[in-house]
Motif scaffolding. Structure first.
Motif, PDB file in Angstrom:
ATOM      1  N   ALA A 146       0.820  -1.215   0.000  1.00  0.00           N
ATOM      2  CA  ALA A 146       0.000   0.000   0.000  1.00  0.00           C
ATOM      3  C   ALA A 146       0.855   1.266   0.000  1.00  0.00           C
ATOM      4  O   ALA A 146       0.315   2.372   0.064  1.00  0.00           O
ATOM      5  N   GLY A 147       2.175   1.097  -0.056  1.00  0.00           N
ATOM      6  CA  GLY A 147       3.062   2.248  -0.154  1.00  0.00           C
ATOM      7  C   GLY A 147       3.606   2.760   1.156  1.00  0.00           C
ATOM      8  O   GLY A 147       4.248   3.818   1.191  1.00  0.00           O
ATOM      9  N   LEU A 148       3.394   2.022   2.230  1.00  0.00           N
ATOM     10  CA  LEU A 148       3.866   2.457   3.540  1.00  0.00           C
ATOM     11  C   LEU A 148       5.270   1.942   3.836  1.00  0.00           C
ATOM     12  O   LEU A 148       5.653   0.860   3.386  1.00  0.00           O
ATOM     13  N   ASN A 149       6.018   2.707   4.600  1.00  0.00           N
ATOM     14  CA  ASN A 149       7.272   2.224   5.176  1.00  0.00           C
ATOM     15  C   ASN A 149       6.901   1.362   6.372  1.00  0.00           C
ATOM     16  O   ASN A 149       6.274   1.853   7.314  1.00  0.00           O
ATOM     17  N   ALA A 150       7.247   0.082   6.345  1.00  0.00           N
ATOM     18  CA  ALA A 150       6.719  -0.846   7.353  1.00  0.00           C
ATOM     19  C   ALA A 150       7.831  -1.623   8.040  1.00  0.00           C
ATOM     20  O   ALA A 150       8.842  -1.982   7.434  1.00  0.00           O
ATOM     21  N   VAL A 151       7.594  -1.905   9.324  1.00  0.00           N
ATOM     22  CA  VAL A 151       8.494  -2.700  10.158  1.00  0.00           C
ATOM     23  C   VAL A 151       7.680  -3.832  10.760  1.00  0.00           C
ATOM     24  O   VAL A 151       6.551  -3.625  11.207  1.00  0.00           O
ATOM     25  N   SER A 152       8.228  -5.050  10.767  1.00  0.00           N
ATOM     26  CA  SER A 152       7.520  -6.198  11.324  1.00  0.00           C
ATOM     27  C   SER A 152       8.133  -6.625  12.653  1.00  0.00           C
ATOM     28  O   SER A 152       9.358  -6.651  12.802  1.00  0.00           O
ATOM     29  N   ALA A 153       7.267  -6.984  13.602  1.00  0.00           N
ATOM     30  CA  ALA A 153       7.727  -7.550  14.877  1.00  0.00           C
ATOM     31  C   ALA A 153       7.854  -9.064  14.786  1.00  0.00           C
ATOM     32  O   ALA A 153       8.256  -9.703  15.758  1.00  0.00           O
ATOM     33  N   HIS A 154       7.465  -9.648  13.662  1.00  0.00           N
ATOM     34  CA  HIS A 154       7.619 -11.085  13.390  1.00  0.00           C
ATOM     35  C   HIS A 154       6.912 -11.953  14.430  1.00  0.00           C
ATOM     36  O   HIS A 154       7.421 -12.998  14.816  1.00  0.00           O
ATOM     37  N   GLY A 155       5.761 -11.546  14.909  1.00  0.00           N
ATOM     38  CA  GLY A 155       5.121 -12.375  15.919  1.00  0.00           C
ATOM     39  C   GLY A 155       3.759 -11.897  16.340  1.00  0.00           C
ATOM     40  O   GLY A 155       2.909 -11.571  15.524  1.00  0.00           O
ATOM     41  N   ASP A 206       5.338  -9.324  21.013  1.00  0.00           N
ATOM     42  CA  ASP A 206       6.580  -8.988  20.311  1.00  0.00           C
ATOM     43  C   ASP A 206       6.549  -7.545  19.815  1.00  0.00           C
ATOM     44  O   ASP A 206       7.560  -6.834  19.885  1.00  0.00           O
ATOM     45  N   LEU A 207       5.399  -7.115  19.334  1.00  0.00           N
ATOM     46  CA  LEU A 207       5.269  -5.751  18.845  1.00  0.00           C
ATOM     47  C   LEU A 207       5.457  -4.745  19.975  1.00  0.00           C
ATOM     48  O   LEU A 207       6.124  -3.712  19.808  1.00  0.00           O
ATOM     49  N   ILE A 208       4.906  -5.035  21.118  1.00  0.00           N
ATOM     50  CA  ILE A 208       5.060  -4.157  22.284  1.00  0.00           C
ATOM     51  C   ILE A 208       6.535  -4.013  22.650  1.00  0.00           C
ATOM     52  O   ILE A 208       7.020  -2.905  22.932  1.00  0.00           O
ATOM     53  N   LYS A 257       8.762  -0.597  22.662  1.00  0.00           N
ATOM     54  CA  LYS A 257       9.465  -0.155  23.877  1.00  0.00           C
ATOM     55  C   LYS A 257      10.913   0.172  23.559  1.00  0.00           C
ATOM     56  O   LYS A 257      11.457   1.174  24.040  1.00  0.00           O
ATOM     57  N   ARG A 258      11.549  -0.674  22.740  1.00  0.00           N
ATOM     58  CA  ARG A 258      12.949  -0.420  22.376  1.00  0.00           C
ATOM     59  C   ARG A 258      13.076   0.833  21.513  1.00  0.00           C
ATOM     60  O   ARG A 258      14.012   1.616  21.669  1.00  0.00           O
ATOM     61  N   GLU A 259      12.135   1.008  20.581  1.00  0.00           N
ATOM     62  CA  GLU A 259      12.166   2.190  19.718  1.00  0.00           C
ATOM     63  C   GLU A 259      11.902   3.463  20.516  1.00  0.00           C
ATOM     64  O   GLU A 259      12.435   4.525  20.209  1.00  0.00           O
ATOM     65  N   ARG A 293      -0.850  -1.300  27.636  1.00  0.00           N
ATOM     66  CA  ARG A 293       0.483  -1.722  28.055  1.00  0.00           C
ATOM     67  C   ARG A 293       1.562  -0.734  27.615  1.00  0.00           C
ATOM     68  O   ARG A 293       2.529  -0.504  28.343  1.00  0.00           O
ATOM     69  N   LEU A 294       1.404  -0.152  26.442  1.00  0.00           N
ATOM     70  CA  LEU A 294       2.388   0.834  26.007  1.00  0.00           C
ATOM     71  C   LEU A 294       2.266   2.132  26.790  1.00  0.00           C
ATOM     72  O   LEU A 294       3.277   2.748  27.162  1.00  0.00           O
ATOM     73  N   ASN A 295       1.044   2.558  27.055  1.00  0.00           N
ATOM     74  CA  ASN A 295       0.876   3.758  27.883  1.00  0.00           C
ATOM     75  C   ASN A 295       1.446   3.549  29.275  1.00  0.00           C
ATOM     76  O   ASN A 295       2.061   4.455  29.851  1.00  0.00           O
TER      77      ASN A 295
END
Length: 228
Positions: free
Chosen positions: A87-96, A100-102, A106-108, A128-130
């Protein structure tokens, strides 16, 4: 005799999986019987400036591409990442999974973030992120509306002697389980997560298998293991 594979995902997803299984000459019979359909919503976004968009399903990709095309999309898994890139987005995967995404976010340590998701979610990503100090706002951009089976489809399913039932979410496990409460089949459940397996409400399965990883490729591998 090979068992019947009952595919209950939204129709497009179920048909794609049926084609992949068929291409491997694995399935004698597939019954496509969705219990949910995806319906887009019309969310009202606030005026905040976000630094990234969280996507926990490929069904949120179109909305992200429309309203937040310049943001990096942080995706739960590879399938969502591929859809976002298409769809044209710059994307990063957490692979899980959401867990895993959380951890990736947190690291970013980037905030504020916007989470686009379905009306029925699992994982408590925003909370959880908040709690971790990363500001997140969540918006439901699609709904997963329940779909009834026809009498003919339901009768065909109940007549099966051995069912393999892949389940991709706790909600689908509960919906399918309720419809198979009176099934006399030998049921093999293949669950994408422990939470999904625990949400099963139907007849007691003969076997429950957890996918090695919470993603589509691992689910397909687990299904194939029962058909080889």
């Amino acid at each position: 005799m090979k068992p019947t594979v009952l595919l209950t995902r939204p129709r497009e997803d179920a048909e794609k999986l049926a084609q992949r299984l068929s291409s491997q000459l694995l399935v004698a019979q597939c019954i496509i019987a969705p219990v949910m359909t995806i319906v887009g919503l019309a969310p009202q976004f606030d005026g905040s400036t976000y630094k990234g968009v969280i996507l926990t399903s490929r069904h949120s990709v179109a909305c992200a591409a429309q309203f937040f095309p310049t943001l990096t999309a942080y995706c739960v898994g590879d399938a969502t990442k591929l859809a976002a890139q298409a769809a044209g987005l710059n994307a990063v995967s957490a692979h899980g999974a959401s867990e895993d995404l959380i951890e990736v976010l947190k690291r970013e340590n980037i905030s504020p973030l916007i989470h686009l998701h379905g009306a029925h979610t699992a994982g408590d990503v925003e909370i959880r992120l908040n709690d971790a100090g990363i500001q997140v706002r969540s918006f439901a951009v699609y709904d997963q509306e329940e779909v009834n089976w026809s009498q003919g489809t339901h009768a065909q399913i109940l007549a099966a002697r051995h069912l393999i039932v892949p389940l991709y979410s706790p909600r689908s496990a509960a919906l399918v389980g309720a419809r198979l409460a009176k099934s006399n089949a030998n049921i093999t459940i293949i669950a994408i997560s422990e939470a999904t397996a625990h949400a099963w409400t139907g007849a007691k399965p003969t076997l429950t298998i957890l996918a090695e990883h919470p993603d589509g490729a691992s689910m397909q591998k687990a299904i194939a293991s029962q058909l080889a």
